[in-house]
Design a protein around this motif. Structure first.
Motif: not given
Length: 614
Positions: A281-282, A287-288, A583-585, A610-611
């Protein structure tokens, strides 16, 4: 005045209809997810527990739930990106295959070698054999799980939590056994006292279990209740009973437990796959947020002219295919930090139309020492006629989970799993996109650089095209069922994407892009699946054209292997997080995440909004 009142009333009426319509839409948006969740819960995501009078329908209920989860996986699978393909095969001694498997098929079973029976004369030896048998059984179950669900099984073992309902399950088992013996004891007229005692204990446990779901909910005197029930069951076992009835009841609990375990395994594996293949979600928020900010700001009105460095062949050019802003940023930052002369670095980030503007703004806001960063939208690049088909959609490097049994020692087979990553069809556009460049280094977006890479430009590849890390535990001969009937060296090692030195001059001389398209058309005529076609085409395109890089240049496996040596990690120039646990998960392997996190720009405002905290 009358006309004014009529118009006024009509305006109120229109306004009232508009309000009612908005309220209806809000109510509908709340009810639809609620109905979906309730339906999902009712159809399969709940546990039936132990019924008062267990019937065969209970087992059927779990079968329906398992089928429901299987259907969910089948429905979701096509929508999930970057799905890891599965290949199972058996490798034999001296790199010869004893038997073959197939994509998405069951692994070949190694031939069993009969052993002479051993004489055992004491109980100690028997007990030791039972423990060994139990360990072997657990090991076999672990291998079956790995073949079926891949990295989920390793993740599950590492994150296994202590049971919070151990005593509750024990009470349920005791209750089920008591119910199995109760009908027979109730028929014995001389055992009315035992019958009443058994009925009272059954009712008491039913009452306790109706109020307790975890061990913390159980009353303090539960040990006494458990002891009473054990004593009653022990007394019941001293009388002749209807074995058929007891056997039927105990088989019911066995079947019910197996179905329940299978259901929860499938459900957990599905949720794991959903988690590793879905953008957090972050990152989606980031990106948005970048996309909105790009068009709100005046950056797009002040496009910077293309730097001459982008096409200067005397500089060191790195090509990265990515749709992940943070991943691409970490690759570039880690490379620039360790470079002796960052002014010689030029990074070309190739992405799709959806992420192009977010990527562009991010790299305009952030600098990486003196390195230059160019962001390209692959879908807008003008290429030759034979490349147009590839521009319909951008694809990232493909990963295949390859599992095989080694049978060098037939009685002791061992399952080995590797994640082989190869180029996608978009990679074969590089020579056309960068027509003025002579050599590039292609980096996957799941790597971290720990050393200066400038020496890669001084390697003499002796006419080879692709300098790559070779994975000799997987050889082309072991994949011959998937590579077709073409001529190739069966002893050649599979090569990995992640860190690749590409000689574009030699590539253009041999016209490997055209070779790739032709091979794809030929292989696709066979009976192989699309996954087999993609793997075989990439491997065969560079047949005899791969220059093996020294192992110290890259270390792979940080996205699936929990047992990598720390010293090997420190010595490697590039760390490759191939596998499902990126690693970003949140599901990434914790002890490896530190090597990736240290190159994040944590001071960026959007990361806080975006936490984003991998």
């Amino acid at each position: 005045m009358k006309g004014y009142h009529n118009n006024h009333n009509q305006g109120k009426r229109r306004w009232r209809c508009l309000v009612i319509g908005v309220l209806f839409l809000v109510l509908l948006s709340m009810l639809v997810p609620l109905v979906f969740l309730l339906g999902l819960y009712h159809n399969g995501f709940h546990s039936t527990g132990h019924p008062s009078d267990p019937q065969t329908s209970s087992s059927a209920s779990y079968t329906d739930q398992s089928n429901h989860v299987k259907q969910l996986i089948e429905n979701f699978a096509p929508t999930l990106s970057n799905i890891h393909q599965v290949i199972n095969f058996t490798s034999g001694a001296e790199n010869k295959t004893t038997s073959s498997g197939s994509i998405h098929g069951a692994p070949a079973v190694s031939p069993a070698v009969p052993q002479p029976p051993l004489r055992r004369n004491n109980a100690v030896t028997t007990g030791t054999d039972e423990i060994t048998k139990h360990k072997r059984s657990a090991f076999e179950e672990s291998e079956k799980c790995e073949l079926r669900f891949g990295g989920y099984c390793h993740w599950c073992d590492e994150h296994r939590e202590s049971m919070k309902d151990f005593m509750v399950n024990k009470l349920k088992d005791q209750l089920f056994v008591a119910r199995a013996y109760y009908p027979t004891i109730a028929k014995l007229l001389s055992q009315e006292k035992l019958t009443n005692e058994m009925r009272q204990n059954i009712q008491e446990l039913e009452r306790i279990l109706s109020e307790s779901s975890t061990d913390a909910d159980l009353p303090p005197q539960i040990q006494k209740n458990l002891q009473k029930m054990e004593n009653v069951i022990a007394k019941a076992k001293t009388f002749p009973v209807d074995c058929n009835n007891v056997d039927k009841k105990l088989r019911q609990i066995l079947d019910l437990t197996e179905e329940e375990t299978n259901f929860h395994m499938k459900q957990s594996a599905f949720l794991y796959q959903l988690a590793v293949q879905t953008m957090p979600k972050g990152l989606h928020c980031l990106s948005m947020r970048l996309l909105v900010e790009y068009f709100k700001s005046s950056v797009h009105d002040k496009e910077l002219p293309l730097s001459e460095r982008y096409s200067n062949p005397s500089l060191q050019h790195y090509v990265i295919f990515s749709t992940n802003v943070l991943a691409a940023s970490v690759v570039i930052n880690s490379t620039a930090v360790h470079a002796r002369e960052s002014g010689n670095l030029v990074f070309h980030v190739l992405t799709d139309g959806m992420n192009y503007f977010a990527m562009k703004l991010w790299f305009l806001r952030n600098t990486y020492k003196e390195a230059a960063v160019q962001v390209l939208n692959v879908e807008n690049v003008t290429l030759k006629y034979h490349d147009k088909e590839a521009l319909k959609s951008m694809s990232l490097p493909l990963e295949y989970r390859v599992s095989f049994h080694t049978v060098n020692n037939p009685p002791a087979t061992h399952l080995r799993t590797e994640y082989v990553s190869v180029f996608s069809h978009t990679h074969y556009l590089i020579p056309s996109i960068f027509e003025k460049l002579k050599r590039v280094v292609v980096l996957d977006d799941d790597v971290v650089v720990q050393r200066d890479l400038s020496d890669l430009w001084n390697i003499d590849m002796g006419g080879k095209v692709n300098g790559a890390l070779q994975l000799c535990s997987v050889q082309l001969g072991q994949l011959r069922n998937f590579l077709g009937k073409g001529s190739f060296d069966e002893n050649s090692c599979a090569w990995m994407s992640g860190l690749n030195v590409i000689d574009l001059v030699r590539w253009r001389e041999l016209d490997l892009t055209k070779t790739y398209w032709k091979l794809g058309q030929e292989v696709s005529k066979g009976t192989g699946s699309a996954e087999a076609v993609a793997l075989s085409t990439s491997l065969l395109t560079f047949q005899d054209l791969v220059y093996p890089l020294d192992g110290v240049w890259a270390l792979s496996g940080l996205g699936h292997d929990y047992g990598i040596d720390v010293q090997a990690i420190k010595k490697a120039a590039v760390l490759h997080f191939n596998g499902q646990m990126k690693p970003w998960l949140e599901l990434g392997i914790p002890k490896y995440k530190q090597y990736w996190k240290r190159f994040l720009n944590r001071d960026d405002l959007f990361l806080g909004e975006c936490n984003v905290n991998p």
